[in-house]
Write an enzyme that holds these catalytic residues in place. Structure first.
Site, mmCIF file in Angstrom:
data_model
loop_
_atom_site.group_PDB
_atom_site.id
_atom_site.type_symbol
_atom_site.label_atom_id
_atom_site.label_comp_id
_atom_site.label_asym_id
_atom_site.label_seq_id
_atom_site.Cartn_x
_atom_site.Cartn_y
_atom_site.Cartn_z
ATOM 1 N N GLU A 119 -82.405 93.922 -56.852
ATOM 2 C CA GLU A 119 -81.218 93.263 -57.431
ATOM 3 C C GLU A 119 -81.321 91.896 -57.847
ATOM 4 O O GLU A 119 -81.684 91.059 -56.938
ATOM 5 C CB GLU A 119 -80.392 93.627 -55.839
ATOM 6 C CG GLU A 119 -78.848 93.020 -56.438
ATOM 7 C CD GLU A 119 -78.037 93.226 -55.205
ATOM 8 O OE1 GLU A 119 -78.426 93.113 -53.990
ATOM 9 O OE2 GLU A 119 -76.796 93.621 -55.442
ATOM 10 N N SER A 152 -80.906 88.394 -48.289
ATOM 11 C CA SER A 152 -80.006 89.498 -48.513
ATOM 12 C C SER A 152 -78.462 88.802 -48.681
ATOM 13 O O SER A 152 -77.738 89.876 -48.987
ATOM 14 C CB SER A 152 -79.990 90.152 -47.215
ATOM 15 O OG SER A 152 -81.186 90.258 -46.800
ATOM 16 N N ASN A 196 -75.325 94.826 -50.484
ATOM 17 C CA ASN A 196 -74.807 94.577 -49.193
ATOM 18 C C ASN A 196 -73.458 94.524 -48.975
ATOM 19 O O ASN A 196 -72.611 94.940 -47.955
ATOM 20 C CB ASN A 196 -75.459 93.570 -48.533
ATOM 21 C CG ASN A 196 -76.906 93.817 -48.060
ATOM 22 O OD1 ASN A 196 -77.182 94.884 -47.519
ATOM 23 N ND2 ASN A 196 -77.847 92.635 -48.410
ATOM 24 N N HIS A 223 -83.843 90.275 -55.078
ATOM 25 C CA HIS A 223 -83.649 90.974 -53.718
ATOM 26 C C HIS A 223 -84.324 92.344 -53.826
ATOM 27 O O HIS A 223 -83.741 93.322 -54.406
ATOM 28 C CB HIS A 223 -82.058 91.368 -53.823
ATOM 29 C CG HIS A 223 -81.401 91.830 -52.167
ATOM 30 N ND1 HIS A 223 -80.442 92.246 -52.169
ATOM 31 C CD2 HIS A 223 -82.339 91.853 -51.285
ATOM 32 C CE1 HIS A 223 -80.385 92.844 -50.816
ATOM 33 N NE2 HIS A 223 -81.431 92.531 -50.308
HETATM 34 P P1 NAD Z 1 -89.706 88.495 -41.377
HETATM 35 O O1 NAD Z 1 -88.992 87.799 -40.239
HETATM 36 O O2 NAD Z 1 -90.490 89.872 -41.091
HETATM 37 O O3 NAD Z 1 -90.883 87.547 -42.250
HETATM 38 C C1 NAD Z 1 -90.471 86.138 -42.291
HETATM 39 C C2 NAD Z 1 -91.632 85.322 -42.284
HETATM 40 O O4 NAD Z 1 -91.537 84.123 -42.767
HETATM 41 C C3 NAD Z 1 -92.399 85.240 -40.985
HETATM 42 O O5 NAD Z 1 -93.593 85.655 -40.928
HETATM 43 C C4 NAD Z 1 -92.604 83.566 -40.902
HETATM 44 O O6 NAD Z 1 -93.630 83.255 -39.953
HETATM 45 C C5 NAD Z 1 -92.366 83.176 -42.236
HETATM 46 N N1 NAD Z 1 -92.003 81.925 -42.459
HETATM 47 C C6 NAD Z 1 -91.063 81.384 -41.700
HETATM 48 N N2 NAD Z 1 -90.909 79.907 -42.112
HETATM 49 C C7 NAD Z 1 -91.684 80.007 -42.925
HETATM 50 C C8 NAD Z 1 -91.954 78.833 -43.976
HETATM 51 N N3 NAD Z 1 -91.360 77.445 -43.939
HETATM 52 N N4 NAD Z 1 -92.989 78.765 -44.907
HETATM 53 C C9 NAD Z 1 -93.694 80.220 -45.130
HETATM 54 N N5 NAD Z 1 -93.256 81.165 -44.307
HETATM 55 C C10 NAD Z 1 -92.519 81.036 -43.430
HETATM 56 O O7 NAD Z 1 -88.274 88.575 -42.392
HETATM 57 P P2 NAD Z 1 -88.346 89.726 -43.414
HETATM 58 O O8 NAD Z 1 -87.588 91.020 -42.888
HETATM 59 O O9 NAD Z 1 -89.490 89.955 -44.221
HETATM 60 O O10 NAD Z 1 -86.879 88.757 -44.254
HETATM 61 C C11 NAD Z 1 -87.301 87.878 -45.140
HETATM 62 C C12 NAD Z 1 -86.270 87.787 -46.066
HETATM 63 O O11 NAD Z 1 -85.969 88.960 -47.000
HETATM 64 C C13 NAD Z 1 -84.811 87.431 -45.278
HETATM 65 O O12 NAD Z 1 -84.249 86.412 -46.091
HETATM 66 C C14 NAD Z 1 -84.178 88.834 -45.230
HETATM 67 O O13 NAD Z 1 -82.633 88.533 -45.518
HETATM 68 C C15 NAD Z 1 -84.640 89.246 -46.609
HETATM 69 N N6 NAD Z 1 -84.700 90.611 -46.697
HETATM 70 C C16 NAD Z 1 -84.811 91.300 -45.717
HETATM 71 C C17 NAD Z 1 -84.867 92.816 -45.628
HETATM 72 C C18 NAD Z 1 -85.285 93.852 -44.457
HETATM 73 O O14 NAD Z 1 -84.712 95.087 -44.546
HETATM 74 N N7 NAD Z 1 -85.820 93.295 -43.550
HETATM 75 C C19 NAD Z 1 -84.265 93.689 -46.895
HETATM 76 C C20 NAD Z 1 -84.104 92.712 -48.015
HETATM 77 C C21 NAD Z 1 -84.110 91.680 -47.972
#
Ligand code: NAD
Length: 314
Positions: free
Chosen positions: A184, A151, A222, A172
């Site tokens: 994005e 993000s 963002n 994104h």
């Molecule tokens: P989340 O915490 O729900 O999921 C992340 C997952 O990654 C977890 O299940 C974790 O166990 C896993 N993980 C950690 N280390 C790992 C590795 N080495 N190999 C494989 N898996 C691994 O997080 P999320 O909300 O899904 O966010 C993930 C990404 O997406 C972030 O970069 C976040 O900024 C981005 N993002 C989030 C949102 C949102 O609204 N939550 C929106 C857009 C982008």
């Protein structure tokens, strides 16, 4: 990051969409790299949504996390989501079954080796992302495109951890992935036009509208969204209005589908604070300073929906 839907494209969404497509097509190469097999790293909130839309589009998808229970949980979320689509008659049972059949689960990142595209969706930690991209670079075949769903982290910084910065890009997706239309697409300073075109094509195949921008703090989404959320938090902090009034004014007055405080709770206040810090440090302007109330709530562990308490109780 959560965003707004196609209704925000203007008074005539279909005309706006076609204008955007024409704009994109001017930059499209005729022969984009054929993507068939995709790996999604991370089976969390975003990773399982990306896996679902990619598999529904016909791609073979390997969803990878660090523990079996995490991939199992991600798959259960996809099964529930597909079940809802079937019950609302927006997908046939046959298509839902075929989507599930195209998904494989893994806890071994070596399973990315032969994929054409890897979409990384692990937690928003710079060192974690750069170490994963360095590892993917050594594991994956030379043609593999490495995309990050970050993000806010610089795509050029992530790309510099690899020997293929031309094949590293930001992809994104918005939350919730199966519903939100936008991807994005963020070009790092060395991302090639071929990589950009291939990722736009894959996004569109997943039923999304892909719009490109250059690498810059907060990208477009963002940089514009989070200062608005931060301003809503300042408005609350200064006692200008109660949360329900702030959200109601923005929903009814600006036609936003959700108010800024409710949206902050949905995104997670820790994430909003993290992005404000990226904007503040990257753009070096006082207007991006995170609201003291935001900092305080994160310190108190009031992170929004995920902890049951934010600006509202859940
Ligand atoms: P989340 O915490 O729900 O999921 C992340 C997952 O990654 C977890 O299940 C974790 O166990 C896993 N993980 C950690 N280390 C790992 C590795 N080495 N190999 C494989 N898996 C691994 O997080 P999320 O909300 O899904 O966010 C993930 C990404 O997406 C972030 O970069 C976040 O900024 C981005 N993002 C989030 C949102 C949102 O609204 N939550 C929106 C857009 C982008």
């Amino acid at each position: 990051m959560v965003g707004f839907g196609p209704a925000d494209l203007g008074s005539n969404p279909s005309r706006a969409t076609s204008r955007i497509r024409n704009f994109i097509n001017r930059f499209r190469f005729e022969d984009t790299m054929a993507i068939q097999n995709i790996a999604v790293l991370g089976a969390g909130q975003m990773g399982n949504g990306i896996t679902q839309v990619a598999a529904a589009a016909g791609y073979n998808v390997t969803m990878i996390d660090i523990q079996q229970e995490y991939v199992d949980k991600g798959l259960a979320t996809i099964e529930r989501s597909l079940g809802k689509l079937v019950s609302k008659e927006r997908m046939s049972q046959e298509d839902a079954d075929a989507t599930l059949a195209r998904i494989s689960l893994s806890t071994d990142r070596a399973d990315c080796a032969d994929c054409d595209l890897v979409v990384e969706a692990v937690p928003e930690i710079v060192d974690l992302k750069t170490s994963i991209f360095a590892e993917l670079d050594s594991i994956c075949k030379p043609e593999t495109i490495l995309a990050s769903n970050t993000s806010s982290i610089s795509i050029s910084t992530i790309a510099d951890a690899t020997n293929r910065p031309d094949k590293v890009i930001g992809m994104h997706f918005m939350n919730p992935v199966p519903i939100m239309k936008l991807v994005e697409v963020i070009n790092g300073d060395k991302t090639s036009t071929e990589t950009n075109a291939a990722v736009i094509e894959a996004s569109e195949k997943m039923g999304k509208i892909a719009l490109s921008c250059n690498d810059s703090p907060g990208f477009v989404s963002n940089r514009i969204l989070c200062p608005m959320l931060n301003e809503a938090i300042l408005t609350l902090q200064e006692g200008v209005a109660e949360p329900e009034a702030i959200d109601g004014i923005m929903k009814l007055g600006m036609n936003h589908p959700i108010g800024p405080l409710a949206l902050s709770d949905l995104i997670g206040l820790d994430t909003v604070l993290h992005i404000m810090n990226v904007l503040y440090e990257g753009l070096k302007q006082e207007k991006y300073a995170p609201a003291p109330l935001l900092i305080q709530m994160v310190e108190e562990g009031k992170l929004g929906r995920k902890t049951g308490q934010g600006f509202y109780s859940y």
